[in-house]
Design a protein around this motif. Sequence first.
Motif, PDB file in Angstrom:
ATOM      1  N   TYR A  84     -52.546  15.586  29.710  1.00 29.97           N
ATOM      2  CA  TYR A  84     -51.872  14.596  29.280  1.00 29.97           C
ATOM      3  C   TYR A  84     -52.906  13.744  28.256  1.00 29.97           C
ATOM      4  O   TYR A  84     -53.249  12.675  28.598  1.00 29.97           O
ATOM      5  N   CYS A  92     -45.652  14.219  25.172  1.00 29.07           N
ATOM      6  CA  CYS A  92     -45.632  15.561  25.976  1.00 29.07           C
ATOM      7  C   CYS A  92     -44.884  15.703  27.240  1.00 29.07           C
ATOM      8  O   CYS A  92     -44.305  16.548  27.543  1.00 29.07           O
ATOM      9  N   PHE A 173     -49.017  20.324  19.986  1.00 29.86           N
ATOM     10  CA  PHE A 173     -49.075  19.181  19.657  1.00 29.86           C
ATOM     11  C   PHE A 173     -50.562  18.962  18.990  1.00 29.86           C
ATOM     12  O   PHE A 173     -51.047  17.977  18.635  1.00 29.86           O
ATOM     13  N   CYS A 178     -51.526  21.180  26.038  1.00 23.72           N
ATOM     14  CA  CYS A 178     -50.892  20.060  27.037  1.00 23.72           C
ATOM     15  C   CYS A 178     -50.062  20.401  27.829  1.00 23.72           C
ATOM     16  O   CYS A 178     -49.456  21.697  27.774  1.00 23.72           O
ATOM     17  N   ALA A 180     -46.868  20.098  27.429  1.00 23.68           N
ATOM     18  CA  ALA A 180     -45.762  20.690  26.890  1.00 23.68           C
ATOM     19  C   ALA A 180     -45.938  21.997  26.492  1.00 23.68           C
ATOM     20  O   ALA A 180     -44.843  22.811  26.521  1.00 23.68           O
TER      21      ALA A 180
END
Length: 318
Positions: A84, A92, A173, A178, A180
């Motif tokens: 994060y 995310c 990202f 991350c 995501a």
Amino acid sequence: MPTELILHHYPTSPFAEKIRLILGFKKLAWKSVLIPAVMPKPDVLALTGGYRKTPVLQVGADVYCDTALICDVLEHIAPEPTLYPAHLKGVCRIFAQWADSTLFWTAMAYNFQPGGAAQVFADAPPEFARSFAEDRKAMRVNMTSLRPADAASAYRSYLRRIAHMADEHDFLFGIDACVADFAAYHPLWFTRTRTPAMADILAATPSVLEWMDRMAATGHGLPEKFTSADAIEVARNAGPRPAGGNLLVDSAFQDDHGIALGSRVTVTGESFGPEPTEGELIAATRTHYSLRREDPRAGTVHVHFPRIGYVLKKADAT
């Protein structure tokens, strides 16, 4: 208190692959307990009291359910590299929630068309395919399934949107992965590795395939084989961490239900997986619920659930 990470999973579980890769991302050692893909799962239920989705993370006599919560536990244990990033904390998590739900179920509806299903069950006896279908049908009582044609259309659109992100960066990202990335990866991993007959859909987005290769290179950390009997013995001998002293960062009571700590309650999935877990409510924070329960084999265990996606009720109200 024991700190060994015990993951209860099976090799072809997409959500288990999500967590296995995060264990690799964080370079963690862990004990691997292989569990059945379908019910009955007596050793899992000895720990969870009812929850039967895969995977489950056990640390001593604390049992963490749902990969969203497991991610928070692993982040607490190994803060670096982070799942994060500070500048992406909100986006995310929101993307990961979408990927674990909308993207996942779209991909599965597409993957389990006849050609894909034939590959999934190619090496299994016919009765396993039937039991798998019945098992998942029982878990989906509150869900509406996408039709294959609708799933294919949506999946193509989602892959193009993910490609727009992968075109710009090594990861979705930015230059680092991350949460995501791990959430978006696992349903696509299933398409590519478990239902290759359906994997042509990925060919239209080469940047997605390149991103998937980078994700796969993360590896699974340092797994060690472990038995479910040994895992239950660990729980019995350990005893759970004190309420508020588990591997989750928040501990303040947040009462949104009018249910006091110490009440007998159930926690149940909102949609997929209707089986309740019953126990004594020992924590209800802004992010999670914790129940204390007793099991003849595992002893006293604390079972933890995320708030999002789960329903808390008094036991006599179910």
